[in-house]
Scaffold this motif. Structure first.
Motif, PDB file in Angstrom:
ATOM      1  N   MET A 314       0.851  -1.189   0.000  1.00  0.00           N
ATOM      2  CA  MET A 314       0.000   0.000   0.000  1.00  0.00           C
ATOM      3  C   MET A 314       0.884   1.235   0.000  1.00  0.00           C
ATOM      4  O   MET A 314       1.900   1.294   0.698  1.00  0.00           O
ATOM      5  CB  MET A 314      -0.889  -0.029   1.245  1.00  0.00           C
ATOM      6  CG  MET A 314      -1.981   1.003   1.261  1.00  0.00           C
ATOM      7  SD  MET A 314      -3.072   0.718   2.679  1.00  0.00           S
ATOM      8  CE  MET A 314      -3.762  -0.873   2.237  1.00  0.00           C
ATOM      9  N   GLN A 315       0.487   2.226  -0.798  1.00  0.00           N
ATOM     10  CA  GLN A 315       1.298   3.438  -0.940  1.00  0.00           C
ATOM     11  C   GLN A 315       0.565   4.672  -0.412  1.00  0.00           C
ATOM     12  O   GLN A 315      -0.670   4.751  -0.485  1.00  0.00           O
ATOM     13  CB  GLN A 315       1.677   3.668  -2.407  1.00  0.00           C
ATOM     14  CG  GLN A 315       2.734   2.734  -2.943  1.00  0.00           C
ATOM     15  CD  GLN A 315       2.243   1.314  -3.137  1.00  0.00           C
ATOM     16  OE1 GLN A 315       1.122   1.089  -3.572  1.00  0.00           O
ATOM     17  NE2 GLN A 315       3.070   0.352  -2.780  1.00  0.00           N
ATOM     18  N   GLU A 316       1.362   5.624   0.073  1.00  0.00           N
ATOM     19  CA  GLU A 316       0.837   6.924   0.497  1.00  0.00           C
ATOM     20  C   GLU A 316       1.569   8.018  -0.275  1.00  0.00           C
ATOM     21  O   GLU A 316       2.807   8.058  -0.274  1.00  0.00           O
ATOM     22  CB  GLU A 316       1.039   7.142   1.990  1.00  0.00           C
ATOM     23  CG  GLU A 316       0.573   8.515   2.471  1.00  0.00           C
ATOM     24  CD  GLU A 316       0.881   8.746   3.938  1.00  0.00           C
ATOM     25  OE1 GLU A 316       0.345   9.725   4.501  1.00  0.00           O
ATOM     26  OE2 GLU A 316       1.663   7.991   4.521  1.00  0.00           O
ATOM     27  N   PRO A 317       0.859   8.917  -0.959  1.00  0.00           N
ATOM     28  CA  PRO A 317       1.512  10.030  -1.637  1.00  0.00           C
ATOM     29  C   PRO A 317       1.777  11.173  -0.657  1.00  0.00           C
ATOM     30  O   PRO A 317       0.900  11.557   0.117  1.00  0.00           O
ATOM     31  CB  PRO A 317       0.503  10.437  -2.704  1.00  0.00           C
ATOM     32  CG  PRO A 317      -0.816  10.051  -2.132  1.00  0.00           C
ATOM     33  CD  PRO A 317      -0.588   8.881  -1.221  1.00  0.00           C
ATOM     34  N   VAL A 318       2.972  11.709  -0.695  1.00  0.00           N
ATOM     35  CA  VAL A 318       3.356  12.802   0.201  1.00  0.00           C
ATOM     36  C   VAL A 318       3.853  13.969  -0.654  1.00  0.00           C
ATOM     37  O   VAL A 318       4.748  13.796  -1.494  1.00  0.00           O
ATOM     38  CB  VAL A 318       4.472  12.359   1.176  1.00  0.00           C
ATOM     39  CG1 VAL A 318       4.888  13.529   2.063  1.00  0.00           C
ATOM     40  CG2 VAL A 318       4.008  11.185   2.022  1.00  0.00           C
ATOM     41  N   GLU A 319       3.266  15.141  -0.457  1.00  0.00           N
ATOM     42  CA  GLU A 319       3.686  16.310  -1.220  1.00  0.00           C
ATOM     43  C   GLU A 319       5.035  16.803  -0.725  1.00  0.00           C
ATOM     44  O   GLU A 319       5.316  16.839   0.481  1.00  0.00           O
ATOM     45  CB  GLU A 319       2.646  17.425  -1.114  1.00  0.00           C
ATOM     46  CG  GLU A 319       2.930  18.594  -2.051  1.00  0.00           C
ATOM     47  CD  GLU A 319       1.813  19.603  -2.095  1.00  0.00           C
ATOM     48  OE1 GLU A 319       1.886  20.528  -2.931  1.00  0.00           O
ATOM     49  OE2 GLU A 319       0.856  19.482  -1.294  1.00  0.00           O
ATOM     50  N   LEU A 320       5.883  17.248  -1.666  1.00  0.00           N
ATOM     51  CA  LEU A 320       7.228  17.702  -1.354  1.00  0.00           C
ATOM     52  C   LEU A 320       7.318  19.220  -1.498  1.00  0.00           C
ATOM     53  O   LEU A 320       6.474  19.839  -2.143  1.00  0.00           O
ATOM     54  CB  LEU A 320       8.226  17.020  -2.298  1.00  0.00           C
ATOM     55  CG  LEU A 320       8.231  15.482  -2.227  1.00  0.00           C
ATOM     56  CD1 LEU A 320       9.086  14.913  -3.356  1.00  0.00           C
ATOM     57  CD2 LEU A 320       8.738  15.011  -0.869  1.00  0.00           C
ATOM     58  N   PRO A 321       8.344  19.821  -0.889  1.00  0.00           N
ATOM     59  CA  PRO A 321       8.461  21.289  -0.937  1.00  0.00           C
ATOM     60  C   PRO A 321       8.527  21.872  -2.335  1.00  0.00           C
ATOM     61  O   PRO A 321       8.125  23.017  -2.551  1.00  0.00           O
ATOM     62  CB  PRO A 321       9.763  21.559  -0.163  1.00  0.00           C
ATOM     63  CG  PRO A 321       9.881  20.404   0.783  1.00  0.00           C
ATOM     64  CD  PRO A 321       9.343  19.221   0.027  1.00  0.00           C
ATOM     65  N   ASN A 322       9.013  21.092  -3.312  1.00  0.00           N
ATOM     66  CA  ASN A 322       9.126  21.622  -4.674  1.00  0.00           C
ATOM     67  C   ASN A 322       7.843  21.445  -5.478  1.00  0.00           C
ATOM     68  O   ASN A 322       7.809  21.716  -6.680  1.00  0.00           O
ATOM     69  CB  ASN A 322      10.297  20.964  -5.399  1.00  0.00           C
ATOM     70  CG  ASN A 322      10.050  19.493  -5.694  1.00  0.00           C
ATOM     71  OD1 ASN A 322       9.141  18.879  -5.136  1.00  0.00           O
ATOM     72  ND2 ASN A 322      10.874  18.923  -6.566  1.00  0.00           N
ATOM     73  N   GLY A 323       6.764  20.973  -4.838  1.00  0.00           N
ATOM     74  CA  GLY A 323       5.504  20.772  -5.531  1.00  0.00           C
ATOM     75  C   GLY A 323       5.327  19.382  -6.095  1.00  0.00           C
ATOM     76  O   GLY A 323       4.232  19.018  -6.543  1.00  0.00           O
ATOM     77  N   GLY A 324       6.407  18.595  -6.094  1.00  0.00           N
ATOM     78  CA  GLY A 324       6.306  17.215  -6.548  1.00  0.00           C
ATOM     79  C   GLY A 324       5.749  16.315  -5.456  1.00  0.00           C
ATOM     80  O   GLY A 324       5.373  16.773  -4.362  1.00  0.00           O
ATOM     81  N   TYR A 325       5.689  15.045  -5.760  1.00  0.00           N
ATOM     82  CA  TYR A 325       5.182  14.069  -4.799  1.00  0.00           C
ATOM     83  C   TYR A 325       6.085  12.851  -4.791  1.00  0.00           C
ATOM     84  O   TYR A 325       6.713  12.512  -5.803  1.00  0.00           O
ATOM     85  CB  TYR A 325       3.768  13.604  -5.180  1.00  0.00           C
ATOM     86  CG  TYR A 325       2.662  14.543  -4.752  1.00  0.00           C
ATOM     87  CD1 TYR A 325       1.908  14.286  -3.610  1.00  0.00           C
ATOM     88  CD2 TYR A 325       2.383  15.685  -5.496  1.00  0.00           C
ATOM     89  CE1 TYR A 325       0.891  15.148  -3.220  1.00  0.00           C
ATOM     90  CE2 TYR A 325       1.364  16.545  -5.118  1.00  0.00           C
ATOM     91  CZ  TYR A 325       0.622  16.262  -3.978  1.00  0.00           C
ATOM     92  OH  TYR A 325      -0.387  17.119  -3.590  1.00  0.00           O
ATOM     93  N   ILE A 326       6.138  12.196  -3.644  1.00  0.00           N
ATOM     94  CA  ILE A 326       6.747  10.885  -3.577  1.00  0.00           C
ATOM     95  C   ILE A 326       5.691   9.919  -3.065  1.00  0.00           C
ATOM     96  O   ILE A 326       4.994  10.198  -2.083  1.00  0.00           O
ATOM     97  CB  ILE A 326       8.013  10.850  -2.690  1.00  0.00           C
ATOM     98  CG1 ILE A 326       8.669   9.478  -2.787  1.00  0.00           C
ATOM     99  CG2 ILE A 326       7.712  11.239  -1.254  1.00  0.00           C
ATOM    100  CD1 ILE A 326      10.085   9.427  -2.244  1.00  0.00           C
ATOM    101  N   LYS A 327       5.522   8.840  -3.779  1.00  0.00           N
ATOM    102  CA  LYS A 327       4.558   7.804  -3.397  1.00  0.00           C
ATOM    103  C   LYS A 327       5.344   6.701  -2.728  1.00  0.00           C
ATOM    104  O   LYS A 327       6.173   6.044  -3.357  1.00  0.00           O
ATOM    105  CB  LYS A 327       3.805   7.308  -4.635  1.00  0.00           C
ATOM    106  CG  LYS A 327       2.786   6.224  -4.382  1.00  0.00           C
ATOM    107  CD  LYS A 327       1.839   6.063  -5.564  1.00  0.00           C
ATOM    108  CE  LYS A 327       2.545   5.622  -6.822  1.00  0.00           C
ATOM    109  NZ  LYS A 327       3.045   4.230  -6.760  1.00  0.00           N
ATOM    110  N   VAL A 328       5.079   6.471  -1.447  1.00  0.00           N
ATOM    111  CA  VAL A 328       5.909   5.595  -0.628  1.00  0.00           C
ATOM    112  C   VAL A 328       5.124   4.354  -0.221  1.00  0.00           C
ATOM    113  O   VAL A 328       3.993   4.446   0.259  1.00  0.00           O
ATOM    114  CB  VAL A 328       6.396   6.320   0.644  1.00  0.00           C
ATOM    115  CG1 VAL A 328       7.330   5.420   1.449  1.00  0.00           C
ATOM    116  CG2 VAL A 328       7.096   7.620   0.281  1.00  0.00           C
ATOM    117  N   SER A 329       5.730   3.194  -0.405  1.00  0.00           N
ATOM    118  CA  SER A 329       5.125   1.962   0.088  1.00  0.00           C
ATOM    119  C   SER A 329       5.244   1.942   1.607  1.00  0.00           C
ATOM    120  O   SER A 329       6.347   1.972   2.157  1.00  0.00           O
ATOM    121  CB  SER A 329       5.832   0.735  -0.505  1.00  0.00           C
ATOM    122  OG  SER A 329       5.663   0.680  -1.893  1.00  0.00           O
TER     123      SER A 329
END
Length: 480
Positions: A314-329
Motif C-alpha cells: 500500500m502506498q501513500e503520496p506525500v507532497e514535497l516542498p518543490n511541488g512534486g510528490y513521492i509515493k511511498v510503500s
C-alpha cells in the motif's frame, strides 16, 4: 465499523491510497541528512559543470529509490503526479479508448471504445491494433509511452496508425477531448444474471457500483458477475467499501500497526445472499486484489480467470516542498487468512486460459445448468478453425471446452489433460490419443494432435451429451 471511521478521517484531499495509522519508524540520523545536503550543495556550487539542480535532485532521488528495489515507491513531478491522479480517476484529455498491450508486445490493442468520444466518432473498433503514435513505433519498450502520447491537451490533434484484421495499416487523426470515463459499466445478461465491470477504484467508484447494482436488481438480477480484469487498483477505501457491501462478517484486510497486526472487519449491514463470481486476470492488481481476495478468502465468491498481478503493498503520496510528490510503500497488507498476494497474485478457483472464455466459465459457476454455445465460422480468422480428417470433424480441444465454460487441466507427469463437461469427466492422453469419458474408453480416433494443437472429434463431444450442428461453413456446439 472501525476502518470506516478511522480511515475516512485520515484520507488527504487528492490522496490516491489510504494510509494506515502511524507505525513505528526508524529515526533519521542527522549526520546522514547533513551529509546528503552537503554533497548536493557542493555539486551545485563547486562542480565545474554546474549541474542543473532539478536534474541533480531527480538523480539523487532515483538513486535512493533504486536501492529500495520497490517499483511502487515513485517520485513524481507536479505534472506527472496530476497525470497519475487523472489515470486513477479516469479523467484526462484523450481519445476515449481502453487499451492493453498485445501479447506479442508490438501494438496497443483497443479493448473498448467509449460512447460519445473522439474514438467512437473516428470509427475505431474493438480489436484495432495501434502500431504507431506520431513518430514513435510500437515495441515492447514503448507501449506505455504510446499510451501517454495518445493523451494531451484538449483540442489538440494526435495522429496514429492502426491495423485492423488483415487490412493494410492506415493513419487516423483525432482531436483530443477532456474525458471523464465511467468507473463502472453494467450489463443485463438475462436469465436473472447481472454483470458489473469496475475499471478503476476512484472517488466515484463506490457510488457508481451501488447504482449499477441497484439498476440491475430492478431489472431482475439475482446473480452477479463482477469483472475486475485489467483493473490496476486505486483507492483502497473504494475497494473496502464494495467488499464490505458484499459481506456481513469476516476480515476484509489485515495491516501492521506498531508491530501488531490489525484487522479491518466487515459489519453486518452488507448483503451476503447475492451469488457473486469474480473475473480476474494478470492485470488485476492492488485494490482489485483486496476486493477479490476478501470475497474469496471469506468464501463469498469464486474467482475465475488467471492468476492476478500480485501487488500486496500500500502506498501513500506525500507532497514535497518543490511541488512534486513521492509515493511511498508504507505497508504490506494481508488477507483474511493471513496471506498476501504480493509477488504471487491470487489463484483463481476456476483457471482459464482463453480470455474470451472467462465470462462463460463465470456463468457456469453461478448457473451450473446454464446453456452454453460456441459457433465456429470458417470466415472468422480470429478463432481456431475446425479440421476435417477422414470424414470426421475435429474441434480445437482447449478452446472448445473452455468456451463451454469448463477449465482444462494439464497433468504434466502423465502427459494428459482432464476436464468435466456436462457432468461427464473426461481424460485425454496426448501421447497415444486415448480419450476416456466417465471411465469408458472411446473407440475410433477421438483425438488428433496437429502441429502441437490437440483436436477433439465432434463424436467425442456428442458422447458427453453436447449438441453439435455442422454445415458446410459453420460448426455450432451447444450444451443442453
Amino acid at each position: 465499523m472501525r476502518w470506516k471511521t478511522k480511515w475516512t478521517m485520515t484520507v488527504l484531499a487528492g490522496a490516491l491510497l489510504l494510509s494506515p495509522v502511524s507505525s513505528a519508524s526508524a529515526a533519521v540520523d542527522p549526520k546522514n541528512l547533513d551529509t546528503l545536503t552537503k554533497i548536493y550543495s557542493l555539486l551545485v556550487d563547486d562542480h565545474f559543470t554546474h549541474p542543473d539542480q532539478e536534474k541533480l535532485l531527480k538523480a539523487a532521488v532515483s538513486g535512493m529509490l533504486n536501492e529500495l528495489n520497490d517499483p511502487f515507491t515513485n517520485y513524481f513531478t507536479p505534472q506527472e503526479y496530476q497525470q497519475f491522479v487523472d489515470a486513477i480517476q479516469q479523467a484526462y484529455a484523450g481519445i476515449g479508448v481502453l487499451l492493453e498491450h498485445s501479447d506479442d508486445g508490438q501494438a496497443l490493442v483497443v479493448k473498448e471504445v467509449y460512447a460519445g468520444t473522439p474514438a467512437e466518432q473516428g470509427g475505431l473498433q474493438v480489436g484495432d491494433r495501434i502500431v504507431q503514435v506520431g513518430d514513435t513505433a510500437a515495441a515492447p519498450s514503448t507501449l506505455d509511452q504510446l499510451a501517454d502520447l495518445l493523451r494531451g491537451l484538449p483540442n489538440t490533434t494526435v495522429t496514429f496508425r492502426i491495423v485492423r484484421g488483415t487490412e493494410a495499416p492506415k493513419s487516423v487523426t483525432l482531436t483530443r477531448e477532456a474525458i471523464e470515463l465511467p468507473m463502472v459499466a453494467q450489463k443485463d445478461l438475462g436469465n436473472g444474471t447481472g454483470y458489473i465491470r469496475i475499471y478503476s477504484f476512484g472517488d466515484r467508484t463506490t457510488q457508481e457500483y451501488a447504482k449499477a447494482l441497484s439498476d440491475l436488481q430492478e431489472k431482475g438480477a439475482k446473480r452477479l458477475v463482477l469483472d475486475l480484469r485489467g483493473n490496476g487498483g486505486g483507492l483502497v477505501k473504494s475497494a473496502l467499501e464494495i467488499a464490505d457491501s458484499l459481506l456481513t462478517k469476516g476480515i476484509i484486510l489485515q495491516m501492521h500497526e506498531d508491530g501488531n497486526i490489525v484487522s479491518f472487519d466487515a459489519d453486518a449491514a452488507g448483503d451476503d445472499q447475492l451469488p457473486v463470481t469474480v473475473l480476474i486476470d494478470r492485470h488485476s492488481a492492488s485494490a482489485s486484489e483486496i476486493l477479490a481476495g476478501a470475497l474469496q478468502k471469506n468464501g463469498r465468491a469464486k474467482l475465475v480467470g488467471e492468476t492476478s498481478y500480485g501487488k500486496g503493498t500500500m502506498q501513500e503520496p506525500v507532497e514535497l516542498p518543490n511541488g512534486g510528490y513521492i509515493k511511498v510503500s508504507i505497508d504490506q497488507w494481508m488477507l483474511a487468512d493471513g496471506t498476501t498476494p504480493d509477488h504471487v497474485g491470487l489463484t483463481p478457483d476456476v483457471r482459464m486460459t482463453r480470455p474470451e472464455s472467462f465470462l462463460n466459465a463465470a456463468l457456469g459457476v453461478l448457473e451450473p445448468d446454464h446453456e452454453q454455445s460456441v459457433v465456429f465460422d470458417s470466415k472468422d480468422n480470429t478463432i481456431p478453425a475446425p479440421l476435417t480428417l477422414d470424414g470426421q470433424v475435429y474441434l480445437p480441444l482447449r478452446y472448445t471446452v473452455e468456451m463451454l465454460g469448463a477449465p482444462v487441466t494439464w497433468v504434466a507427469e502423465q502427459d494428459q489433460v482432464t476436464f468435466t463437461l456436462q457432468g461427464h469427466q473426461a481424460t485425454v492422453r496426448l501421447a497415444d490419443g486415448v480419450v476416456t469419458v466417465d471411465g469408458t474408453q472411446l473407440s475410433g480416433h477421438p483425438l488428433r494432435v496437429i502441429d502441437g494443437t490437440s483436436y477433439l472429434s465432434v463424436d467425442a463431444l456428442k458422447w458427453m451429451k453436447v449438441k453439435v450442428d455442422s454445415t458446410e461453413n459453420t460448426v455450432k456446439i451447444q450444451t443442453h
